[in-house]
Design an enzyme around this catalytic site. Structure first.
Site, PDB file in Angstrom:
ATOM      1  N   CYS A  33      -9.184  -4.360  -9.956  1.00  0.00           N
ATOM      2  CA  CYS A  33      -8.808  -5.038  -8.714  1.00  0.00           C
ATOM      3  C   CYS A  33      -9.726  -4.715  -7.544  1.00  0.00           C
ATOM      4  O   CYS A  33      -9.703  -5.408  -6.540  1.00  0.00           O
ATOM      5  CB  CYS A  33      -7.368  -4.714  -8.351  1.00  0.00           C
ATOM      6  SG  CYS A  33      -7.131  -2.992  -7.861  1.00  0.00           S
ATOM      7  N   ASP A  35      -9.551  -2.017  -5.607  1.00  0.00           N
ATOM      8  CA  ASP A  35      -8.937  -1.142  -4.613  1.00  0.00           C
ATOM      9  C   ASP A  35      -9.592   0.233  -4.633  1.00  0.00           C
ATOM     10  O   ASP A  35      -9.961   0.744  -5.695  1.00  0.00           O
ATOM     11  CB  ASP A  35      -7.441  -0.955  -4.890  1.00  0.00           C
ATOM     12  CG  ASP A  35      -6.635  -2.232  -4.729  1.00  0.00           C
ATOM     13  OD1 ASP A  35      -7.130  -3.188  -4.126  1.00  0.00           O
ATOM     14  OD2 ASP A  35      -5.493  -2.258  -5.219  1.00  0.00           O
ATOM     15  N   CYS A  63      -5.006  -4.325  -1.490  1.00  0.00           N
ATOM     16  CA  CYS A  63      -3.974  -5.330  -1.265  1.00  0.00           C
ATOM     17  C   CYS A  63      -2.720  -4.728  -0.614  1.00  0.00           C
ATOM     18  O   CYS A  63      -2.646  -3.537  -0.340  1.00  0.00           O
ATOM     19  CB  CYS A  63      -3.605  -5.974  -2.599  1.00  0.00           C
ATOM     20  SG  CYS A  63      -2.827  -4.809  -3.756  1.00  0.00           S
ATOM     21  N   CYS A 107      -1.217  -0.128  -8.625  1.00  0.00           N
ATOM     22  CA  CYS A 107      -1.409   0.404  -7.269  1.00  0.00           C
ATOM     23  C   CYS A 107      -0.671   1.728  -7.093  1.00  0.00           C
ATOM     24  O   CYS A 107      -1.197   2.654  -6.474  1.00  0.00           O
ATOM     25  CB  CYS A 107      -0.936  -0.602  -6.227  1.00  0.00           C
ATOM     26  SG  CYS A 107      -1.946  -2.104  -6.174  1.00  0.00           S
TER      27      CYS A 107
END
Length: 171
Positions: A33, A35, A63, A107
């Protein structure tokens, strides 16, 4: 997609920002992703002489779920002993947020990894033994970070015209 508590931690994150003079720093990223998280911890003795995480802050590029899980992890870790903080799982973070969509559970894992990396950094700086489970997580995270940096090195080595160029060093 996100519940009210996740949105609250995204809109009004707790403990956000770079800490001045932290005891240790943990940095992690996710190849899928993109991140990236930095967790800063300050470790000090409490009134009983136990080492606790007296302060936590973080910087996250990611995000809504990445921001919210960083915020929640910082709340969960503050005031904990190192052993208690190591035991905080991504599931604990997600549960305290009232749940995350399955596609965003990575996450909460990233937030747990960032805290664990900060604790590993602290113990290393103090020349202290690293618990076996923490050492194994650190090794996995380092492999993932090396792969992430290699991936971005290749991406950044191309100029806008498609020409190969010098890749900047990742830090």
């Amino acid at each position: 997609m996100y519940n009210e508590k996740v949105v609250e931690h995204f809109r009004q994150p707790h403990n956000m920002g770079k800490m001045s003079e932290p005891s240790a720093v943990g940095r992690v990223g996710n190849m899928l992703c993109g991140d990236v998280m930095w967790f800063y911890i300050r470790v000090e003795p409490d009134a009983g002489g136990r080492e606790i995480i007296s302060d936590v802050s973080w910087e996250t590029f990611g995000c809504t779920a990445a921001i919210a899980t960083s915020s929640m992890m910082s709340d969960l870790a503050k005031g904990k002993t190192l052993e208690e903080a190591i035991a905080i799982t991504n599931r604990d973070v997600a549960d305290k947020l009232g749940g995350l969509p399955a596609v965003k559970m990575h996450c909460s894992a990233l937030a747990a990894d960032a805290l664990n990396e900060a604790i590993h950094d602290y113990l290393t700086k103090q020349a202290r033994p690293i618990p076996q489970a923490l050492a194994a997580r650190h090794e996995r995270i380092q492999k993932e970070m090396a792969a992430l940096e290699e991936r971005y090195k290749a991406f950044l080595s191309k100029d806008p015209k498609g020409q190969q160029g010098e890749a900047p060093a990742c830090s």
